[in-house]
Write a protein that holds these residues in place. Sequence first.
Motif, mmCIF file in Angstrom:
data_model
loop_
_atom_site.group_PDB
_atom_site.id
_atom_site.type_symbol
_atom_site.label_atom_id
_atom_site.label_comp_id
_atom_site.label_asym_id
_atom_site.label_seq_id
_atom_site.Cartn_x
_atom_site.Cartn_y
_atom_site.Cartn_z
ATOM 1 N N GLY A 101 0.810 -1.208 0.000
ATOM 2 C CA GLY A 101 0.000 0.000 0.000
ATOM 3 C C GLY A 101 0.844 1.258 0.000
ATOM 4 N N HIS A 102 2.058 1.177 0.539
ATOM 5 C CA HIS A 102 2.866 2.382 0.694
ATOM 6 C C HIS A 102 3.338 2.901 -0.659
ATOM 7 N N ALA A 103 3.289 4.220 -0.820
ATOM 8 C CA ALA A 103 3.646 4.842 -2.098
ATOM 9 C C ALA A 103 5.070 4.540 -2.522
ATOM 10 N N ASP A 104 5.962 4.304 -1.554
ATOM 11 C CA ASP A 104 7.358 4.025 -1.903
ATOM 12 C C ASP A 104 7.509 2.730 -2.689
ATOM 13 N N PHE A 105 6.499 1.872 -2.659
ATOM 14 C CA PHE A 105 6.579 0.577 -3.348
ATOM 15 C C PHE A 105 5.587 0.497 -4.516
ATOM 16 N N SER A 106 5.300 1.656 -5.106
ATOM 17 C CA SER A 106 4.357 1.721 -6.224
ATOM 18 C C SER A 106 4.792 0.852 -7.394
ATOM 19 N N GLU A 107 6.103 0.755 -7.603
ATOM 20 C CA GLU A 107 6.601 -0.008 -8.746
ATOM 21 C C GLU A 107 6.221 -1.480 -8.623
ATOM 22 N N ASP A 108 6.289 -2.032 -7.407
ATOM 23 C CA ASP A 108 5.906 -3.418 -7.183
ATOM 24 C C ASP A 108 4.412 -3.596 -7.435
ATOM 25 N N THR A 109 3.611 -2.646 -6.983
ATOM 26 C CA THR A 109 2.169 -2.728 -7.209
ATOM 27 C C THR A 109 1.847 -2.657 -8.694
ATOM 28 N N TYR A 110 2.545 -1.794 -9.421
ATOM 29 C CA TYR A 110 2.312 -1.675 -10.853
ATOM 30 C C TYR A 110 2.579 -3.006 -11.554
ATOM 31 N N ARG A 111 3.636 -3.686 -11.153
ATOM 32 C CA ARG A 111 3.939 -4.986 -11.768
ATOM 33 C C ARG A 111 2.800 -5.972 -11.524
ATOM 34 N N VAL A 112 2.289 -5.970 -10.287
ATOM 35 C CA VAL A 112 1.193 -6.887 -9.954
ATOM 36 C C VAL A 112 -0.036 -6.574 -10.799
ATOM 37 N N LEU A 113 -0.348 -5.306 -10.988
ATOM 38 C CA LEU A 113 -1.541 -4.936 -11.754
ATOM 39 C C LEU A 113 -1.430 -5.343 -13.224
ATOM 40 N N SER A 114 -0.222 -5.609 -13.693
ATOM 41 C CA SER A 114 -0.075 -6.104 -15.067
ATOM 42 C C SER A 114 -0.504 -7.560 -15.182
ATOM 43 N N ALA A 115 -0.685 -8.242 -14.031
ATOM 44 C CA ALA A 115 -0.935 -9.684 -14.049
ATOM 45 C C ALA A 115 -2.356 -10.055 -13.644
ATOM 46 N N VAL A 116 -3.239 -9.079 -13.424
ATOM 47 C CA VAL A 116 -4.580 -9.394 -12.923
ATOM 48 C C VAL A 116 -5.644 -9.024 -13.949
ATOM 49 N N ASP A 117 -6.851 -9.542 -13.694
ATOM 50 C CA ASP A 117 -7.990 -9.254 -14.560
ATOM 51 C C ASP A 117 -8.977 -8.279 -13.928
ATOM 52 N N SER A 118 -8.861 -8.058 -12.618
ATOM 53 C CA SER A 118 -9.726 -7.108 -11.928
ATOM 54 C C SER A 118 -9.036 -6.695 -10.637
ATOM 55 N N ALA A 119 -9.622 -5.736 -9.940
ATOM 56 C CA ALA A 119 -9.035 -5.249 -8.694
ATOM 57 C C ALA A 119 -10.137 -4.956 -7.694
ATOM 58 N N VAL A 120 -9.804 -5.128 -6.421
ATOM 59 C CA VAL A 120 -10.668 -4.693 -5.322
ATOM 60 C C VAL A 120 -10.034 -3.436 -4.741
ATOM 61 N N MET A 121 -10.764 -2.330 -4.823
ATOM 62 C CA MET A 121 -10.291 -1.063 -4.268
ATOM 63 C C MET A 121 -10.864 -0.911 -2.864
ATOM 64 N N LEU A 122 -9.966 -0.869 -1.886
ATOM 65 C CA LEU A 122 -10.360 -0.836 -0.484
ATOM 66 C C LEU A 122 -10.291 0.598 0.024
ATOM 67 N N LEU A 123 -11.405 1.094 0.578
ATOM 68 C CA LEU A 123 -11.455 2.451 1.112
ATOM 69 C C LEU A 123 -11.722 2.416 2.608
ATOM 70 N N ASP A 124 -11.087 3.302 3.324
ATOM 71 C CA ASP A 124 -11.338 3.502 4.748
ATOM 72 C C ASP A 124 -12.609 4.344 4.875
#
Length: 539
Positions: A101-124
């Motif tokens: 979740g941390h912005a410093d690791f956005s690159e890792d998240t971007y890689r993961v999003l290249s491998a999925v078909d959908s996403a769950v967006m979690l809001l507080d």
Amino acid sequence: MSAVTDTHAVGHTGNPGQEAARRRTFAVISHPDAGKSTLTEALALHARVISEAGAVHGKAGRRGVVSDWLDMERTRGISITSAALQFSYDDCVINLLDTPGHADFSEDTYRVLSAVDSAVMLLDAAKGLEPQTLKLFDVCRHRGIPVITFINKWDRPGREALELCDEISERIGLRPMPLTWPVGESGHFHGVLDRESGDFVGYERTDAGAHLAAERRLDAEQAAAEVGAEWQQATEESELLSASGGDLDEAAFHAATATPVLFGSAVRNFGVGQLLDLLVRLAPQPGPRPDAGGTPRELEAPFSAFVFKVQTGMDPAHRDRVAFARVCSGEFERGMVATHAATGKPFATKYAQQVFGQQRDTVETAYPGDVVGLVNASALGVGDTLYNGKPAVEFPGIPSFAPEHFAVARTTDPGRSKQFRRGIEQLSQEGVVQVLHSETRGEGAPVLAAVGPMQFDVATQRLESEFRSPIELERLPYHVVRLLGDPRQRSMLRTRTSEVFDRPDGSVLAVFTDNLALRTTLRLHPELDLHHVVAATEH
């Protein structure tokens, strides 16, 4: 905690198209502290692949969640690396990718999003759309990834449900389509109105959410008698939603123009079962993925996959290296020899594993949508393609982010220089940090480049714990980056406010202390061939 479940125990046909129809591959995205890792574990609990949920981060004496396994994740209470969880639920195979979740690791998240078909967006429920959530949603929008929204922490004080839905509509342009609606304001959560059936779904509190929360259903008449005015308010607001176009439109969801919305509390396991059922019923199944030339690779084509993450240290006893590959077509069989597209060389898949957090088990077969962990895959890097048969195929590479922080790394123990070099190379291949080299600084002083400074903490900790190579970092003052189109112009950039670094992909980066330094350099040398850092692939 149970062992990894057999995702083929429900039976499989061996037909890639039919098997893909059973797959649901999605990521969970959120701002830090929205409850993402807690939701990940709650989903596994509802699928009954674990018997007890881990503690919320930071609770002394309690276990951490299964998807957070690095030492720094457990001690800091945040996710700093993505994790894959695969399990069966309702005749489907779930491939759930938890993301940092941390912005410093956005690159890792971007890689993961290249491998999925959908996403769950979690809001507080108290904070709504936060900056990191907005950035990650923009990636989903760019890739056309359908998004389901789960408004979390409804058991705590927060904002009004209608206000949160308005924010989704106004700030990110998605039409909210609530499938459940809270009965009782945030902090006084009685349950939800199931807008499709009209029933009231109530929840029984458990011991800190460690076990499944019992649910009870009441029809509208029973709910009105038991809950009273708050039920009446929920039904009136639901009618208002219907009148304003807030009912489910599956085509709009799949077109990524609208988002189904659910309300709940991951830590209490409220509403998590509805989310899992919705993913099975509504989330898109894997489809043909375009190759690097834009041609869709049909599901029934021979086996193909691309690597979206490389991770080491998952098993401290062996310090092995795992390449996470998303299967795109055909049937993967353990032991098959595939072709590594980048080199044209054969790649043996003898050690293939199914992943559940840090737990792993041998996997014999996999199909489009599945994530396979290829062990000791030293030849594979992020963005690489594997395929079988002919014709050859290669999927688009995964772009690197423009770094914003730089530091020179030096070993503090000259006797560990060999381990230092090996560790730096490994961190570069994994994408933990970008490793740059300078002609003037030499090979013994590589420059680490990062999107966020916490990546330096991860690199330092891992070099010391995994390679026994303590390091010191000298932070560099650069914050503006450009690509140098003509490497012969290096000498113009060796100044007090600029420097030149080489990236492993062959590109040359010109870095400046600030925009003023960049403008000054361009006034002195207008012939400089500088470009903004575009999406450059590492492999």
